[in-house]
Write a protein that holds these residues in place. Structure first.
Motif, PDB file in Angstrom:
ATOM      1  N   ALA A 484     -38.705 -44.110  72.050  1.00 45.54           N
ATOM      2  CA  ALA A 484     -39.355 -43.643  71.242  1.00 45.54           C
ATOM      3  C   ALA A 484     -40.165 -42.047  70.678  1.00 45.54           C
ATOM      4  O   ALA A 484     -41.245 -42.278  71.803  1.00 45.54           O
ATOM      5  N   MET A 515     -47.179 -44.363  67.299  1.00 46.76           N
ATOM      6  CA  MET A 515     -45.839 -44.606  67.629  1.00 46.76           C
ATOM      7  C   MET A 515     -44.843 -45.396  66.341  1.00 46.76           C
ATOM      8  O   MET A 515     -44.290 -45.463  65.712  1.00 46.76           O
ATOM      9  N   GLU A 516     -46.203 -45.899  65.510  1.00 46.72           N
ATOM     10  CA  GLU A 516     -45.792 -46.830  63.899  1.00 46.72           C
ATOM     11  C   GLU A 516     -47.458 -47.405  63.654  1.00 46.72           C
ATOM     12  O   GLU A 516     -48.748 -47.031  64.085  1.00 46.72           O
ATOM     13  N   GLU A 517     -47.201 -47.082  62.595  1.00 48.96           N
ATOM     14  CA  GLU A 517     -48.173 -46.738  61.402  1.00 48.96           C
ATOM     15  C   GLU A 517     -48.510 -48.567  61.089  1.00 48.96           C
ATOM     16  O   GLU A 517     -47.899 -49.017  61.713  1.00 48.96           O
ATOM     17  N   ASP A 518     -49.515 -48.035  60.603  1.00 51.03           N
ATOM     18  CA  ASP A 518     -50.839 -49.559  59.898  1.00 51.03           C
ATOM     19  C   ASP A 518     -49.704 -50.298  59.230  1.00 51.03           C
ATOM     20  O   ASP A 518     -49.336 -49.620  57.763  1.00 51.03           O
ATOM     21  N   LYS A 519     -49.016 -51.763  58.802  1.00 50.81           N
ATOM     22  CA  LYS A 519     -47.638 -52.368  58.164  1.00 50.81           C
ATOM     23  C   LYS A 519     -48.840 -53.301  56.985  1.00 50.81           C
ATOM     24  O   LYS A 519     -48.185 -54.151  56.762  1.00 50.81           O
ATOM     25  N   THR A 524     -52.596 -50.749  64.579  1.00 52.62           N
ATOM     26  CA  THR A 524     -51.694 -49.623  64.329  1.00 52.62           C
ATOM     27  C   THR A 524     -51.342 -49.271  65.841  1.00 52.62           C
ATOM     28  O   THR A 524     -52.067 -49.281  67.171  1.00 52.62           O
ATOM     29  N   ARG A 525     -50.031 -49.469  66.690  1.00 59.67           N
ATOM     30  CA  ARG A 525     -49.273 -48.911  67.529  1.00 59.67           C
ATOM     31  C   ARG A 525     -49.197 -47.744  67.945  1.00 59.67           C
ATOM     32  O   ARG A 525     -48.836 -46.758  67.247  1.00 59.67           O
ATOM     33  N   TYR A 535     -50.926 -52.499  70.985  1.00 56.17           N
ATOM     34  CA  TYR A 535     -51.879 -52.118  69.182  1.00 56.17           C
ATOM     35  C   TYR A 535     -53.186 -51.700  69.670  1.00 56.17           C
ATOM     36  O   TYR A 535     -53.809 -52.396  70.661  1.00 56.17           O
TER      37      TYR A 535
END
Length: 546
Positions: A484, A515-519, A524-525, A535
């Motif tokens: 990714a 790689m991925e925002e806070d959901k 956060t990843r 994370y």
């Protein structure tokens, strides 16, 4: 060389030898039959042994099946079961191709041998009968010759006797002539009988018996050849299954080599880790001071009930003793032990699975109802009342699954509202710089601040420590995609030690790929430049999106 020429006078020897050959054939058939019983008993014991040691629970319900040691053991048991099947195949081949066929062949050989020896005995009886006739004619010829000689001597004596009458002499001469004629006839009969016997004897010893002996020799050689082929079938039955047995043994070797101790240790961690952080130092509680300090002057707060409350990483006591019985993560049915985002995903999965089961039961109920209608219209096809228990069971299952679906829908709605509220809190939290963790050293610029400011800052807990009452459960339900592309980059404001699976360590000031925002769950990843992805707390980062 054949028996008829070389063994013309060994009738009894041939008889014993052919009988011994058939007995040997029967002994071999009996041996193979007992061998098949041994193979069948061996295979049965192996199957019972495998059944005894196979796991009783399905693999999906057995946590031990995740260990390579258990997987290898199950594979070895399966290979042993296949090996037992090959032993059964050996027993079946020996029983069909050796026991049955050779037993049938033995009966045929016995009938053929009996026929040949009956023929030989008839020939021998005929020869013995001819010899008796020859002996009788010989004795008759001998007797007639003696009587003729005696009669001749009597006639000669009377002829020389002066006192004998002429009539007596003539009578004696006639009697001697008659006896001589009878002796001549006996001689001719004896000669004819002797010629006939010699002819029969020559036929017996040079033609008839040699043919019978040659047939017996051919029969015995065929029996020996067939028995030799039966000997070969004993090994052929083994060679036929040898490739599969070799594969079974190779499978056992592969299973033995598949034991991965490191992976099993990791599996044990994944199955049993609690996700709790280890407890910090217990702070000193000063009960010698009677006065109550202000909330901002100390890390000891005074709740409404008057008892001091510990602040910081040492306030949690639920997970302090690692060997106590209470040191277990309680996995709840609503997945409340997970982070909010993960809880929502798990609840969605369970809801989808229950909806599929519900639809399956509904379809089954419809099918049963249609079948019942057919039975009612066509009674000869079946009894409609026989379907009532199944229909009732599906109705109960439908009601149960509907309640389960409603329960998971309520839990999902609650989890989604929690995620939305957490996202709102996260947005508010990201508008200001994050507070440092309690373990971080004080910044050099903070030494110039006033004492009250230091007390105020020290009374605030770091964002990571706020979540220590709730364990960081690391059941991430999807693997990280290494391919990714990053959606931004970020800088670590504080040092973080990723001690739980799914998290990653980072050093203060380290550049990371986002790689991925806070959901909304506070995590956060990120990906490190030297490799590794996981994370980290969102409040420990300064994030810049692409």
């Amino acid at each position: 060389m054949d028996w008829g020429t070389e063994l013309w006078d060994q009738f009894e020897v041939i008889e014993r030898h052919t009988q011994w050959g058939l007995d040997l054939l029967d002994r071999y058939v009996k041996f193979v039959k007992e061998r098949t019983e041994v193979e069948q008993a061996y295979a049965k014991q192996l199957r019972n042994l495998v059944k005894k040691y196979l796991p009783k629970r399905p693999a999906k319900d057995d946590p031990e099946s995740k260990f390579s040691q258990q997987q290898s053991f199950v594979q070895i048991l399966q290979e042993v079961n296949d090996f037992a099947g090959q032993r059964e195949l050996v027993a079946e081949n020996l029983s069909v191709h050796v026991c049955l066929e050779l037993a049938k062949y033995s009966q045929e050989m016995k009938q053929e041998r009996k026929m040949h020896f009956q023929e030989g005995r008839r020939a021998q009886q005929q020869l013995e009968s001819g010899f008796k006739q020859l002996e009788n004619s010989k004795r008759k010829f001998e007797r007639d010759c003696r009587e003729a000689e005696k009669a001749a001597q009597t006639a000669e004596r009377l002829d020389q006797d002066i006192n004998a009458t002429k009539a007596d002499v003539e009578k004696a001469k006639q009697q001697a002539h008659l006896r001589s004629h009878m002796a001549e006839e006996s001689k001719n009969e004896y000669a004819a009988q002797l010629q006939r016997f010699n002819r029969d004897q020559a036929h017996f010893y040079f033609s008839q018996m040699p043919q019978i002996f040659d047939k017996l020799q051919d029969m015995d050689e065929r029996r020996a050849t067939h028995l030799g082929a039966g000997y070969g079938l004993l090994s052929e039955a083994e060679l036929q299954v040898l490739p599969i047995i070799t594969k079974c043994l190779e499978g056992m070797k592969v299973a033995a080599a598949a034991v991965d101790s490191k992976n099993d240790s990791q599996v044990l961690i994944e199955l049993n880790k609690s996700g709790f952080a280890r407890p910090g130092d217990v702070e000193f509680e000063d009960f010698s001071q009677p006065m109550n300090r202000a909330h901002s002057d100390s890390s000891l707060g005074t709740p409404s009930d008057g008892r001091p409350e510990l602040r910081g990483p040492g306030r949690s006591r639920a997970k302090r003793w690692p060997f106590g019985k209470k040191n277990k993560t309680v996995v709840t049915e609503d997945f409340s032990h997970l982070l909010p985002e993960l809880q929502r995903k798990r609840l969605q999965q369970q809801l989808e699975e229950h909806n599929r089961e519900l639809q399956k039961e509904i379809d089954q109920r419809e099918a049963l109802k249609k079948m019942k209608d057919v039975y009612e219209k066509t009674p000869q096809m079946g009894d409609p009342t026989s379907l009532e228990p199944q229909i009732a069971e599906t109705l109960n299952n439908i009601e149960r699954l509907k309640l389960e679906v409603q329960k998971y829908e309520a839990w999902l709605a609650e989890a989604e509202s929690r995620v939305l509220s957490n996202r709102g809190d996260s947005l508010n939290r990201h508008t200001r710089p994050p507070d440092p963790p309690a373990s971080a050293p004080p910044d050099s610029s903070s030494s110039s601040n006033s004492g009250s400011q230091e007390n105020k800052e020290s009374s605030e807990e770091p964002p990571l420590e706020e979540g220590q009452d709730t364990p960081i459960y690391t059941e991430f339900d999807e693997d990280f995609e290494e391919s990714a592309s990053p959606i931004g980059h970020c800088v670590a404001i504080y040092h973080f030690e990723g001690s739980s699976e799914g998290t990653i360590s980072m050093a203060e000031g380290e550049d990371l790929s986002l790689m991925e925002e806070d959901k909304g769950d506070g995590w956060t990843r990120v990906r490190r430049k030297q490799g590794g992805e996981g994370y980290v707390p969102t409040s420990y980062l300064r994030v810049t999106l692409n």
